[in-house]
Scaffold this active site. Structure first.
Site, PDB file in Angstrom:
ATOM      1  N   CYS A 162      55.178 -12.074 -58.698  1.00 54.92           N
ATOM      2  CA  CYS A 162      54.712 -13.178 -58.280  1.00 54.92           C
ATOM      3  C   CYS A 162      55.318 -14.444 -58.887  1.00 54.92           C
ATOM      4  CB  CYS A 162      53.123 -13.387 -58.085  1.00 54.92           C
ATOM      5  SG  CYS A 162      52.486 -13.793 -59.744  1.00 54.92           S
ATOM      6  N   ASP A 176      27.612 -18.692 -47.570  1.00 52.70           N
ATOM      7  CA  ASP A 176      26.629 -17.849 -47.838  1.00 52.70           C
ATOM      8  C   ASP A 176      25.556 -18.705 -47.953  1.00 52.70           C
ATOM      9  OD1 ASP A 176      25.306 -15.590 -48.390  1.00 52.70           O
ATOM     10  OD2 ASP A 176      26.762 -14.719 -50.043  1.00 52.70           O
ATOM     11  N   CYS A 225      54.675  -7.564 -62.054  1.00 53.48           N
ATOM     12  CA  CYS A 225      54.487  -8.334 -60.880  1.00 53.48           C
ATOM     13  C   CYS A 225      55.453  -9.128 -60.558  1.00 53.48           C
ATOM     14  CB  CYS A 225      53.093  -9.017 -61.009  1.00 53.48           C
ATOM     15  SG  CYS A 225      52.703 -10.085 -59.743  1.00 53.48           S
ATOM     16  N   ASP A 283      19.376 -13.253 -45.841  1.00 50.51           N
ATOM     17  CA  ASP A 283      18.787 -11.806 -45.780  1.00 50.51           C
ATOM     18  C   ASP A 283      18.322 -11.372 -47.443  1.00 50.51           C
ATOM     19  OD1 ASP A 283      21.544 -12.488 -46.805  1.00 50.51           O
ATOM     20  OD2 ASP A 283      22.033 -10.407 -46.915  1.00 50.51           O
ATOM     21  N   CYS A 343      54.360 -14.517 -62.888  1.00 50.09           N
ATOM     22  CA  CYS A 343      54.653 -13.542 -63.759  1.00 50.09           C
ATOM     23  C   CYS A 343      56.319 -13.381 -63.834  1.00 50.09           C
ATOM     24  CB  CYS A 343      54.278 -12.292 -63.190  1.00 50.09           C
ATOM     25  SG  CYS A 343      52.404 -12.123 -63.196  1.00 50.09           S
ATOM     26  N   ALA A 363      24.703  -6.256 -50.349  1.00 54.20           N
ATOM     27  CA  ALA A 363      24.105  -5.568 -51.426  1.00 54.20           C
ATOM     28  C   ALA A 363      24.752  -4.246 -51.952  1.00 54.20           C
ATOM     29  CB  ALA A 363      22.608  -5.183 -51.419  1.00 54.20           C
TER      30      ALA A 363
HETATM   31  N1  GUN Z   1      26.832 -11.376 -51.618  1.00 54.90           N
HETATM   32  C1  GUN Z   1      26.903 -10.195 -52.014  1.00 54.90           C
HETATM   33  N2  GUN Z   1      26.176  -9.373 -51.211  1.00 54.90           N
HETATM   34  C2  GUN Z   1      25.231 -10.117 -50.641  1.00 54.90           C
HETATM   35  C3  GUN Z   1      24.393  -9.756 -49.647  1.00 54.90           C
HETATM   36  O1  GUN Z   1      23.788  -8.548 -49.528  1.00 54.90           O
HETATM   37  N3  GUN Z   1      23.753 -10.771 -49.164  1.00 54.90           N
HETATM   38  C4  GUN Z   1      24.392 -12.175 -48.965  1.00 54.90           C
HETATM   39  N4  GUN Z   1      23.963 -13.135 -48.299  1.00 54.90           N
HETATM   40  N5  GUN Z   1      25.452 -12.530 -49.790  1.00 54.90           N
HETATM   41  C5  GUN Z   1      25.836 -11.381 -50.671  1.00 54.90           C
HETATM   42 ZN    ZN Z   2      51.918 -12.048 -61.012  1.00 56.01          ZN
END
Ligand code: GUN
Ligand code: ZN
Length: 481
Positions: free
Chosen positions: A278, A90, A276, A125, A281, A193
Protein backbone atom coordinates in the site's frame (compact mmCIF):
# COMPACT_ATOMS: atom_id res chain seq x y z
CA UNK A 1 -37.42 -0.80 -2.34
CA UNK A 2 -36.53 -4.20 -1.01
CA UNK A 3 -33.21 -5.98 -0.95
CA UNK A 4 -32.08 -8.07 -3.93
CA UNK A 5 -29.16 -10.44 -4.15
CA UNK A 6 -27.88 -12.02 -7.33
CA UNK A 7 -25.25 -14.78 -7.42
CA UNK A 8 -22.89 -14.64 -10.39
CA UNK A 9 -20.16 -17.19 -9.60
CA UNK A 10 -19.82 -19.93 -7.00
CA UNK A 11 -16.93 -21.76 -5.39
CA UNK A 12 -17.39 -24.30 -2.55
CA UNK A 13 -20.37 -22.66 -0.74
CA UNK A 14 -18.96 -19.21 -1.54
CA UNK A 15 -20.54 -16.78 -3.95
CA UNK A 16 -19.57 -13.78 -5.99
CA UNK A 17 -22.64 -11.63 -6.32
CA UNK A 18 -24.37 -8.31 -6.46
CA UNK A 19 -26.37 -6.81 -3.64
CA UNK A 20 -28.96 -4.31 -4.79
CA UNK A 21 -30.68 -2.01 -2.33
CA UNK A 22 -31.81 1.60 -2.17
CA UNK A 23 -30.82 2.21 -5.81
CA UNK A 24 -27.26 1.08 -5.06
CA UNK A 25 -25.43 -2.01 -6.23
CA UNK A 26 -22.37 -3.38 -4.46
CA UNK A 27 -20.15 -6.33 -5.31
CA UNK A 28 -20.04 -9.20 -2.85
CA UNK A 29 -18.18 -10.57 -0.97
CA UNK A 30 -18.05 -7.10 0.56
CA UNK A 31 -16.61 -5.52 3.65
CA UNK A 32 -18.54 -2.65 5.19
CA UNK A 33 -16.13 -0.63 7.33
CA UNK A 34 -17.69 0.51 10.60
CA UNK A 35 -17.94 4.29 10.76
CA UNK A 36 -18.36 5.88 14.18
CA UNK A 37 -19.67 9.40 13.53
CA UNK A 38 -17.98 10.66 16.70
CA UNK A 39 -14.49 9.53 15.73
CA UNK A 40 -14.05 9.38 12.00
CA UNK A 41 -10.43 8.30 11.74
CA UNK A 42 -10.88 7.88 7.99
CA UNK A 43 -13.60 10.05 6.52
CA UNK A 44 -16.26 8.08 4.57
CA UNK A 45 -15.62 10.32 1.51
CA UNK A 46 -12.00 9.12 1.59
CA UNK A 47 -13.24 5.55 1.85
CA UNK A 48 -15.23 6.02 -1.34
CA UNK A 49 -11.99 6.96 -3.08
CA UNK A 50 -10.44 3.69 -1.84
CA UNK A 51 -13.15 1.80 -3.73
CA UNK A 52 -15.34 1.13 -0.71
CA UNK A 53 -18.91 0.69 -1.92
CA UNK A 54 -20.67 0.38 1.43
CA UNK A 55 -20.24 1.24 5.11
CA UNK A 56 -22.08 0.47 8.33
CA UNK A 57 -22.78 2.87 11.16
CA UNK A 58 -24.70 2.76 14.39
CA UNK A 59 -28.16 4.30 14.41
CA UNK A 60 -28.34 4.08 18.20
CA UNK A 61 -25.22 6.21 18.66
CA UNK A 62 -26.56 8.77 16.18
CA UNK A 63 -29.99 8.86 17.81
CA UNK A 64 -28.46 9.48 21.25
CA UNK A 65 -26.19 12.28 20.05
CA UNK A 66 -27.34 15.89 20.39
CA UNK A 67 -24.80 16.75 17.75
CA UNK A 68 -25.96 14.25 15.12
CA UNK A 69 -29.57 13.31 15.76
CA UNK A 70 -31.18 16.38 14.21
CA UNK A 71 -28.66 16.66 11.41
CA UNK A 72 -29.25 13.03 10.44
CA UNK A 73 -33.00 13.58 10.43
CA UNK A 74 -32.82 16.85 8.51
CA UNK A 75 -30.00 16.25 6.06
CA UNK A 76 -30.20 12.48 5.85
CA UNK A 77 -27.53 9.98 6.77
CA UNK A 78 -25.74 10.04 3.41
CA UNK A 79 -25.31 13.79 3.52
CA UNK A 80 -24.30 13.75 7.19
CA UNK A 81 -21.55 11.20 6.57
CA UNK A 82 -20.76 12.56 3.10
CA UNK A 83 -21.00 9.08 1.58
CA UNK A 84 -23.25 8.34 -1.39
CA UNK A 85 -22.69 4.57 -1.41
CA UNK A 86 -24.62 1.96 0.54
CA UNK A 87 -25.06 2.69 4.25
CA UNK A 88 -26.30 0.01 6.60
CA UNK A 89 -27.27 0.97 10.14
CA UNK A 90 -27.09 -1.23 13.22
CA UNK A 91 -29.82 -0.92 15.78
CA UNK A 92 -28.22 -0.65 19.18
CA UNK A 93 -28.43 -4.38 19.84
CA UNK A 94 -24.70 -4.55 20.17
CA UNK A 95 -24.75 -1.82 22.84
CA UNK A 96 -27.47 -3.85 24.52
CA UNK A 97 -25.23 -6.92 24.57
CA UNK A 98 -22.40 -4.90 26.10
CA UNK A 99 -24.32 -2.65 28.52
CA UNK A 100 -27.24 -4.96 29.31
CA UNK A 101 -30.06 -2.76 28.04
CA UNK A 102 -30.88 0.15 25.76
CA UNK A 103 -33.57 2.79 26.14
CA UNK A 104 -35.10 2.32 22.72
CA UNK A 105 -37.77 0.03 21.29
CA UNK A 106 -37.66 -2.07 18.15
CA UNK A 107 -40.18 0.21 16.45
CA UNK A 108 -38.30 3.35 17.51
CA UNK A 109 -34.94 2.22 16.17
CA UNK A 110 -36.44 1.02 12.87
CA UNK A 111 -38.41 4.25 12.42
CA UNK A 112 -35.27 6.25 13.10
CA UNK A 113 -33.25 4.17 10.61
CA UNK A 114 -36.00 4.78 8.02
CA UNK A 115 -36.21 8.50 8.77
CA UNK A 116 -32.48 9.11 8.36
CA UNK A 117 -32.52 7.27 5.00
CA UNK A 118 -30.49 4.20 5.87
CA UNK A 119 -30.22 1.64 3.04
CA UNK A 120 -30.33 -1.49 5.26
CA UNK A 121 -31.97 -1.45 8.67
CA UNK A 122 -31.36 -3.83 11.56
CA UNK A 123 -34.15 -4.60 14.05
CA UNK A 124 -33.48 -4.73 17.77
CA UNK A 125 -32.31 -8.35 17.81
CA UNK A 126 -30.89 -9.91 20.97
CA UNK A 127 -27.28 -11.01 20.49
CA UNK A 128 -27.31 -13.87 22.98
CA UNK A 129 -23.83 -14.81 24.19
CA UNK A 130 -22.52 -18.09 22.71
CA UNK A 131 -22.17 -19.64 26.15
CA UNK A 132 -25.66 -18.77 27.43
CA UNK A 133 -27.76 -21.76 28.57
CA UNK A 134 -30.09 -23.24 25.98
CA UNK A 135 -33.31 -22.07 27.65
CA UNK A 136 -32.15 -18.47 27.64
CA UNK A 137 -30.98 -18.72 24.03
CA UNK A 138 -34.35 -20.10 22.89
CA UNK A 139 -36.35 -17.48 24.83
CA UNK A 140 -34.29 -14.58 23.48
CA UNK A 141 -34.45 -16.01 19.98
CA UNK A 142 -38.26 -16.02 20.20
CA UNK A 143 -38.18 -12.34 21.21
CA UNK A 144 -35.89 -11.57 18.24
CA UNK A 145 -38.36 -13.39 15.95
CA UNK A 146 -41.30 -11.44 17.40
CA UNK A 147 -39.45 -8.19 16.68
CA UNK A 148 -38.82 -9.21 13.09
CA UNK A 149 -42.48 -10.09 12.66
CA UNK A 150 -43.38 -6.73 14.18
CA UNK A 151 -40.97 -5.03 11.78
CA UNK A 152 -42.69 -6.62 8.79
CA UNK A 153 -46.14 -5.73 10.12
CA UNK A 154 -45.30 -2.09 10.74
CA UNK A 155 -43.00 -1.34 7.81
CA UNK A 156 -44.33 -3.73 5.16
CA UNK A 157 -42.79 -6.42 2.99
CA UNK A 158 -40.59 -4.08 0.92
CA UNK A 159 -38.82 -2.24 3.73
CA UNK A 160 -35.05 -2.92 3.53
CA UNK A 161 -34.90 -4.71 6.87
CA UNK A 162 -32.35 -7.39 7.66
CA UNK A 163 -33.24 -10.59 9.49
CA UNK A 164 -30.59 -11.49 12.09
CA UNK A 165 -30.02 -15.18 12.83
CA UNK A 166 -29.24 -15.86 16.49
CA UNK A 167 -29.06 -19.16 18.42
CA UNK A 168 -25.64 -19.11 20.14
CA UNK A 169 -23.75 -22.37 19.56
CA UNK A 170 -26.86 -24.56 19.39
CA UNK A 171 -26.85 -25.77 15.82
CA UNK A 172 -30.50 -26.82 15.78
CA UNK A 173 -31.51 -23.38 17.09
CA UNK A 174 -29.35 -21.59 14.51
CA UNK A 175 -30.88 -23.72 11.77
CA UNK A 176 -34.44 -23.11 12.93
CA UNK A 177 -33.69 -19.39 13.31
CA UNK A 178 -32.46 -19.38 9.70
CA UNK A 179 -35.60 -21.18 8.54
CA UNK A 180 -37.90 -18.80 10.42
CA UNK A 181 -36.08 -15.72 9.14
CA UNK A 182 -36.30 -16.94 5.54
CA UNK A 183 -39.91 -17.95 6.13
CA UNK A 184 -40.71 -14.34 7.04
CA UNK A 185 -39.27 -13.22 3.71
CA UNK A 186 -35.98 -11.64 4.86
CA UNK A 187 -33.44 -11.75 2.03
CA UNK A 188 -30.54 -10.11 3.89
CA UNK A 189 -29.58 -12.17 6.90
CA UNK A 190 -26.79 -11.35 9.35
CA UNK A 191 -25.47 -14.19 11.50
CA UNK A 192 -25.30 -12.58 14.93
CA UNK A 193 -23.42 -12.80 18.23
CA UNK A 194 -20.37 -14.50 16.78
CA UNK A 195 -17.89 -11.82 17.93
CA UNK A 196 -17.13 -13.68 21.22
CA UNK A 197 -16.37 -16.84 19.19
CA UNK A 198 -13.97 -14.98 16.91
CA UNK A 199 -12.32 -13.10 19.78
CA UNK A 200 -11.60 -16.40 21.51
CA UNK A 201 -10.43 -18.06 18.26
CA UNK A 202 -13.28 -20.59 18.50
CA UNK A 203 -13.25 -21.15 14.75
CA UNK A 204 -14.39 -24.77 14.92
CA UNK A 205 -17.61 -23.68 16.58
CA UNK A 206 -17.88 -20.71 14.25
CA UNK A 207 -17.84 -23.09 11.27
CA UNK A 208 -20.60 -25.19 12.88
CA UNK A 209 -22.68 -22.09 13.61
CA UNK A 210 -22.40 -20.71 10.08
CA UNK A 211 -23.20 -24.05 8.45
CA UNK A 212 -26.20 -24.51 10.74
CA UNK A 213 -27.58 -21.03 9.98
CA UNK A 214 -26.98 -21.55 6.25
CA UNK A 215 -28.84 -24.86 6.36
CA UNK A 216 -31.98 -23.09 7.58
CA UNK A 217 -31.70 -20.02 5.35
CA UNK A 218 -32.88 -19.91 1.74
CA UNK A 219 -29.90 -20.45 -0.54
CA UNK A 220 -30.60 -17.14 -2.26
CA UNK A 221 -30.27 -15.01 0.90
CA UNK A 222 -27.37 -12.62 1.27
CA UNK A 223 -25.52 -13.63 4.44
CA UNK A 224 -23.69 -11.07 6.59
CA UNK A 225 -21.30 -12.26 9.30
CA UNK A 226 -21.74 -9.61 12.02
CA UNK A 227 -18.49 -8.20 13.41
CA UNK A 228 -16.10 -10.25 11.28
CA UNK A 229 -13.33 -8.02 10.06
CA UNK A 230 -9.99 -9.73 10.26
CA UNK A 231 -8.79 -10.55 6.75
CA UNK A 232 -7.26 -13.88 7.81
CA UNK A 233 -10.73 -15.40 8.12
CA UNK A 234 -12.50 -13.96 5.05
CA UNK A 235 -11.58 -16.87 2.76
CA UNK A 236 -12.89 -19.44 5.25
CA UNK A 237 -16.08 -17.51 5.93
CA UNK A 238 -16.75 -16.99 2.22
CA UNK A 239 -16.15 -20.71 1.57
CA UNK A 240 -18.93 -21.36 4.10
CA UNK A 241 -21.30 -19.05 2.24
CA UNK A 242 -20.92 -15.64 3.92
CA UNK A 243 -21.28 -12.67 1.58
CA UNK A 244 -20.83 -9.52 3.67
CA UNK A 245 -18.57 -8.59 6.60
CA UNK A 246 -18.35 -5.50 8.72
CA UNK A 247 -15.54 -4.40 10.85
CA UNK A 248 -14.16 -1.80 13.12
CA UNK A 249 -10.91 -3.79 13.36
CA UNK A 250 -9.04 -1.46 11.01
CA UNK A 251 -9.67 1.47 13.41
CA UNK A 252 -9.60 -0.36 16.76
CA UNK A 253 -6.32 -2.07 15.92
CA UNK A 254 -4.81 1.20 14.71
CA UNK A 255 -5.64 2.76 18.06
CA UNK A 256 -3.66 0.00 19.77
CA UNK A 257 -0.72 0.32 17.35
CA UNK A 258 -1.50 -2.96 15.62
CA UNK A 259 -0.72 -3.59 11.96
CA UNK A 260 -3.05 -5.97 10.10
CA UNK A 261 -1.70 -8.47 7.57
CA UNK A 262 -3.74 -11.11 5.70
CA UNK A 263 -2.32 -13.76 8.01
CA UNK A 264 -2.41 -12.00 11.38
CA UNK A 265 -1.73 -8.83 13.30
CA UNK A 266 1.66 -7.42 14.25
CA UNK A 267 2.67 -4.80 16.80
CA UNK A 268 4.02 -1.76 15.00
CA UNK A 269 6.46 -1.22 17.87
CA UNK A 270 8.09 -4.57 17.15
CA UNK A 271 8.29 -4.26 13.37
CA UNK A 272 11.48 -3.61 11.44
CA UNK A 273 9.84 -3.65 7.97
CA UNK A 274 6.42 -2.84 6.50
CA UNK A 275 5.65 -5.89 4.34
CA UNK A 276 2.84 -4.41 2.25
CA UNK A 277 2.34 -2.79 -1.14
CA UNK A 278 0.00 0.00 0.00
CA UNK A 279 1.00 3.59 -0.56
CA UNK A 280 1.61 4.27 3.15
CA UNK A 281 3.90 1.28 3.65
CA UNK A 282 5.87 2.08 0.50
CA UNK A 283 6.39 5.72 1.47
CA UNK A 284 7.36 5.15 5.14
CA UNK A 285 9.85 3.00 6.99
CA UNK A 286 8.56 1.18 10.07
CA UNK A 287 10.40 3.71 12.21
CA UNK A 288 8.91 6.69 10.37
CA UNK A 289 5.42 5.26 10.76
CA UNK A 290 6.00 4.69 14.49
CA UNK A 291 7.17 8.26 15.02
CA UNK A 292 4.65 9.96 12.74
CA UNK A 293 2.22 12.37 14.45
CA UNK A 294 -0.43 10.82 12.13
CA UNK A 295 0.51 7.33 13.17
CA UNK A 296 -3.02 6.25 14.12
CA UNK A 297 -4.61 7.52 10.94
CA UNK A 298 -1.85 6.13 8.72
CA UNK A 299 -2.08 2.76 10.44
CA UNK A 300 -5.87 2.75 10.05
CA UNK A 301 -5.46 3.53 6.34
CA UNK A 302 -3.01 0.66 5.92
CA UNK A 303 -5.28 -1.68 7.92
CA UNK A 304 -8.26 -0.76 5.77
CA UNK A 305 -6.30 -1.06 2.51
CA UNK A 306 -5.00 -4.52 3.40
CA UNK A 307 -8.49 -5.60 4.46
CA UNK A 308 -10.04 -4.43 1.18
CA UNK A 309 -7.23 -6.05 -0.82
CA UNK A 310 -8.03 -9.37 0.83
CA UNK A 311 -11.71 -8.97 -0.06
CA UNK A 312 -10.63 -8.42 -3.68
CA UNK A 313 -8.42 -11.49 -3.53
CA UNK A 314 -11.30 -13.60 -2.20
CA UNK A 315 -13.61 -12.30 -4.93
CA UNK A 316 -11.00 -13.18 -7.57
CA UNK A 317 -10.59 -16.65 -6.08
CA UNK A 318 -14.35 -17.30 -6.25
CA UNK A 319 -14.47 -16.06 -9.81
CA UNK A 320 -11.67 -18.32 -11.01
CA UNK A 321 -12.46 -21.26 -8.75
CA UNK A 322 -9.35 -21.24 -6.58
CA UNK A 323 -10.99 -20.59 -3.22
CA UNK A 324 -9.87 -23.92 -1.72
CA UNK A 325 -6.24 -22.96 -2.32
CA UNK A 326 -6.76 -19.56 -0.68
CA UNK A 327 -8.59 -21.08 2.31
CA UNK A 328 -5.75 -23.57 2.70
CA UNK A 329 -3.18 -20.79 2.64
CA UNK A 330 -4.94 -18.40 5.01
CA UNK A 331 -5.99 -20.99 7.56
CA UNK A 332 -2.38 -21.98 8.19
CA UNK A 333 -1.82 -18.56 9.74
CA UNK A 334 -3.12 -19.69 13.14
CA UNK A 335 -3.58 -23.19 14.60
CA UNK A 336 -7.16 -22.42 15.67
CA UNK A 337 -8.00 -21.18 12.18
CA UNK A 338 -6.59 -24.48 10.93
CA UNK A 339 -9.06 -26.16 13.29
CA UNK A 340 -11.87 -24.27 11.56
CA UNK A 341 -10.55 -25.34 8.15
CA UNK A 342 -10.40 -28.97 9.29
CA UNK A 343 -13.99 -28.70 10.50
CA UNK A 344 -15.02 -27.40 7.08
CA UNK A 345 -13.25 -30.36 5.45
CA UNK A 346 -15.01 -32.79 7.81
CA UNK A 347 -18.37 -31.37 6.70
CA UNK A 348 -17.57 -31.22 3.01
CA UNK A 349 -20.29 -33.75 2.14
CA UNK A 350 -22.88 -31.11 3.06
CA UNK A 351 -21.34 -28.59 0.68
CA UNK A 352 -20.30 -30.59 -2.36
CA UNK A 353 -23.66 -30.13 -4.10
CA UNK A 354 -23.16 -26.34 -3.92
CA UNK A 355 -19.72 -26.34 -5.48
CA UNK A 356 -19.39 -25.65 -9.16
CA UNK A 357 -18.50 -28.33 -11.73
CA UNK A 358 -15.45 -26.79 -13.35
CA UNK A 359 -12.71 -24.51 -12.11
CA UNK A 360 -9.46 -23.14 -13.33
CA UNK A 361 -7.20 -25.61 -11.55
CA UNK A 362 -6.67 -27.99 -8.66
CA UNK A 363 -3.37 -27.49 -6.81
CA UNK A 364 -2.53 -30.24 -4.33
CA UNK A 365 -1.38 -28.55 -1.11
CA UNK A 366 -1.02 -31.52 1.24
CA UNK A 367 -3.25 -34.04 2.97
CA UNK A 368 -6.10 -31.50 3.40
CA UNK A 369 -6.56 -31.41 -0.38
CA UNK A 370 -7.69 -35.05 -0.31
CA UNK A 371 -10.89 -33.97 1.46
CA UNK A 372 -11.83 -31.25 -1.02
CA UNK A 373 -15.25 -31.24 -2.66
CA UNK A 374 -13.76 -32.06 -6.07
CA UNK A 375 -12.17 -35.30 -4.81
CA UNK A 376 -15.34 -36.42 -3.05
CA UNK A 377 -17.42 -35.69 -6.12
CA UNK A 378 -14.99 -37.47 -8.42
CA UNK A 379 -15.15 -40.58 -6.25
CA UNK A 380 -18.93 -40.48 -6.44
CA UNK A 381 -18.91 -40.09 -10.22
CA UNK A 382 -16.26 -42.64 -11.14
CA UNK A 383 -18.40 -45.81 -10.73
CA UNK A 384 -20.43 -44.59 -13.74
CA UNK A 385 -17.46 -45.41 -16.00
CA UNK A 386 -17.78 -48.81 -17.71
CA UNK A 387 -14.56 -50.78 -18.22
CA UNK A 388 -13.83 -53.39 -20.92
CA UNK A 389 -13.03 -57.04 -20.14
CA UNK A 390 -9.42 -56.27 -19.21
CA UNK A 391 -7.78 -53.07 -18.01
CA UNK A 392 -4.35 -51.91 -16.98
CA UNK A 393 -4.06 -49.30 -14.25
CA UNK A 394 -0.95 -47.25 -14.95
CA UNK A 395 0.34 -46.25 -11.52
CA UNK A 396 3.87 -45.49 -12.61
CA UNK A 397 5.15 -49.01 -13.46
CA UNK A 398 6.06 -50.72 -16.77
CA UNK A 399 3.42 -50.76 -19.54
CA UNK A 400 3.02 -54.12 -21.29
CA UNK A 401 1.97 -53.76 -24.95
CA UNK A 402 -1.09 -56.02 -25.08
CA UNK A 403 -3.60 -54.01 -22.99
CA UNK A 404 -6.43 -52.45 -25.01
CA UNK A 405 -7.50 -50.19 -22.12
CA UNK A 406 -4.89 -48.29 -20.11
CA UNK A 407 -6.14 -46.08 -17.30
CA UNK A 408 -3.86 -43.58 -15.67
CA UNK A 409 -3.77 -43.53 -11.86
CA UNK A 410 -3.60 -39.92 -10.65
CA UNK A 411 -3.85 -39.43 -6.91
CA UNK A 412 -5.70 -38.11 -4.96
CA UNK A 413 -8.47 -38.78 -7.52
CA UNK A 414 -7.44 -42.28 -8.57
CA UNK A 415 -8.32 -43.73 -11.97
CA UNK A 416 -8.46 -41.30 -14.91
CA UNK A 417 -10.12 -42.84 -17.97
CA UNK A 418 -8.76 -41.33 -21.19
CA UNK A 419 -12.02 -39.48 -21.95
CA UNK A 420 -11.76 -37.56 -18.68
CA UNK A 421 -8.07 -36.77 -18.83
CA UNK A 422 -8.54 -33.21 -20.11
CA UNK A 423 -11.52 -32.33 -17.92
CA UNK A 424 -11.73 -30.74 -14.46
CA UNK A 425 -10.67 -31.75 -11.86
CA UNK A 426 -8.19 -34.37 -13.10
CA UNK A 427 -6.93 -32.44 -16.14
CA UNK A 428 -5.85 -29.10 -14.60
CA UNK A 429 -4.70 -30.86 -11.41
CA UNK A 430 -1.11 -30.24 -10.34
CA UNK A 431 0.36 -32.65 -7.82
CA UNK A 432 3.83 -32.97 -6.31
CA UNK A 433 5.62 -36.36 -5.91
CA UNK A 434 3.16 -38.83 -4.46
CA UNK A 435 2.76 -39.19 -0.70
CA UNK A 436 0.94 -41.93 1.21
CA UNK A 437 -2.18 -39.93 2.02
CA UNK A 438 -2.62 -38.95 -1.59
CA UNK A 439 -2.13 -42.52 -2.87
CA UNK A 440 -4.48 -43.93 -0.22
CA UNK A 441 -7.10 -41.44 -1.36
CA UNK A 442 -6.57 -42.36 -5.01
CA UNK A 443 -6.95 -46.03 -4.06
CA UNK A 444 -10.41 -45.18 -2.68
CA UNK A 445 -11.36 -43.83 -6.11
CA UNK A 446 -9.96 -46.91 -7.83
CA UNK A 447 -11.86 -49.17 -5.43
CA UNK A 448 -15.09 -47.35 -6.32
CA UNK A 449 -14.44 -47.89 -10.05
CA UNK A 450 -13.54 -51.56 -9.65
CA UNK A 451 -16.55 -52.27 -7.42
CA UNK A 452 -18.76 -51.14 -10.30
CA UNK A 453 -16.86 -53.28 -12.84
CA UNK A 454 -16.53 -56.65 -11.12
CA UNK A 455 -16.18 -58.67 -14.32
CA UNK A 456 -13.14 -56.70 -15.56
CA UNK A 457 -9.77 -58.38 -15.12
CA UNK A 458 -7.53 -55.64 -13.71
CA UNK A 459 -3.76 -55.44 -13.68
CA UNK A 460 -2.08 -52.64 -11.71
CA UNK A 461 1.36 -51.52 -12.81
CA UNK A 462 3.31 -49.53 -10.21
CA UNK A 463 6.72 -49.12 -8.62
CA UNK A 464 8.14 -51.03 -5.68
CA UNK A 465 7.44 -47.97 -3.46
CA UNK A 466 3.65 -48.40 -3.80
CA UNK A 467 3.36 -52.11 -4.63
CA UNK A 468 2.37 -53.17 -1.12
CA UNK A 469 -0.36 -50.54 -0.81
CA UNK A 470 -2.01 -51.59 -4.07
CA UNK A 471 -1.63 -55.30 -3.35
CA UNK A 472 -3.28 -55.04 0.06
CA UNK A 473 -6.09 -52.82 -1.24
CA UNK A 474 -6.76 -55.09 -4.25
CA UNK A 475 -5.80 -58.67 -3.29
CA UNK A 476 -7.66 -60.06 -6.34
CA UNK A 477 -5.75 -57.93 -8.87
CA UNK A 478 -2.40 -58.69 -10.42
CA UNK A 479 0.13 -56.01 -9.34
CA UNK A 480 3.24 -55.77 -11.53
CA UNK A 481 6.32 -53.57 -11.04
N1 GUN B 1 -22.87 -6.60 15.91
C1 GUN B 1 -22.15 -7.71 16.21
N2 GUN B 1 -22.96 -8.74 16.51
C2 GUN B 1 -24.22 -8.29 16.39
C3 GUN B 1 -25.50 -8.91 16.55
O1 GUN B 1 -25.63 -10.09 16.89
N3 GUN B 1 -26.61 -8.11 16.32
C4 GUN B 1 -26.48 -6.80 15.96
N4 GUN B 1 -27.58 -6.11 15.73
N5 GUN B 1 -25.29 -6.21 15.80
C5 GUN B 1 -24.18 -6.95 16.00
ZN1 ZN C 1 0.36 -1.08 3.94
Amino acid sequence: MGIYFEVIHKDIAGRLGKLKVGGKIIKTPALLPVVNPHLQIIHPAEMKKLGIEGIITNAYIISKSDEFRHQALERGLHDLLDFDGLIMTDSGSFQMSVYGSVDITNEQTLSFQRDIGSDIWVPLDIPTHPDAPRGEVATQMDITMDRMREARTIFGPDAPISGPVQGAIFEDLRESAGRRVSGMGFAYCPIGAVVPLMEAYRYRELVNVILAAKKGLNSGSCVHLFGAGHPSMFALAVALGCDVFDSAAYALYAKEGRYITPSGTLKLDEMSELPCACQICRSHTADELRKSPDRQKLLACHNLAITMAEISRVRAAVQEGTLWELVDERCRAHPRLLDGYHRLLERVLELKHLDRATKRRFFYRGAESCDRTEVTRYHEMIPRVKLAGTALIDAGGPIPSHFPEIIEFKPPFGPVPYELSETFPVGPCEIPSWDETMVACGIKGLAALLAANTSTKVTISTTSRWEQMFQSAFPDCEVIT
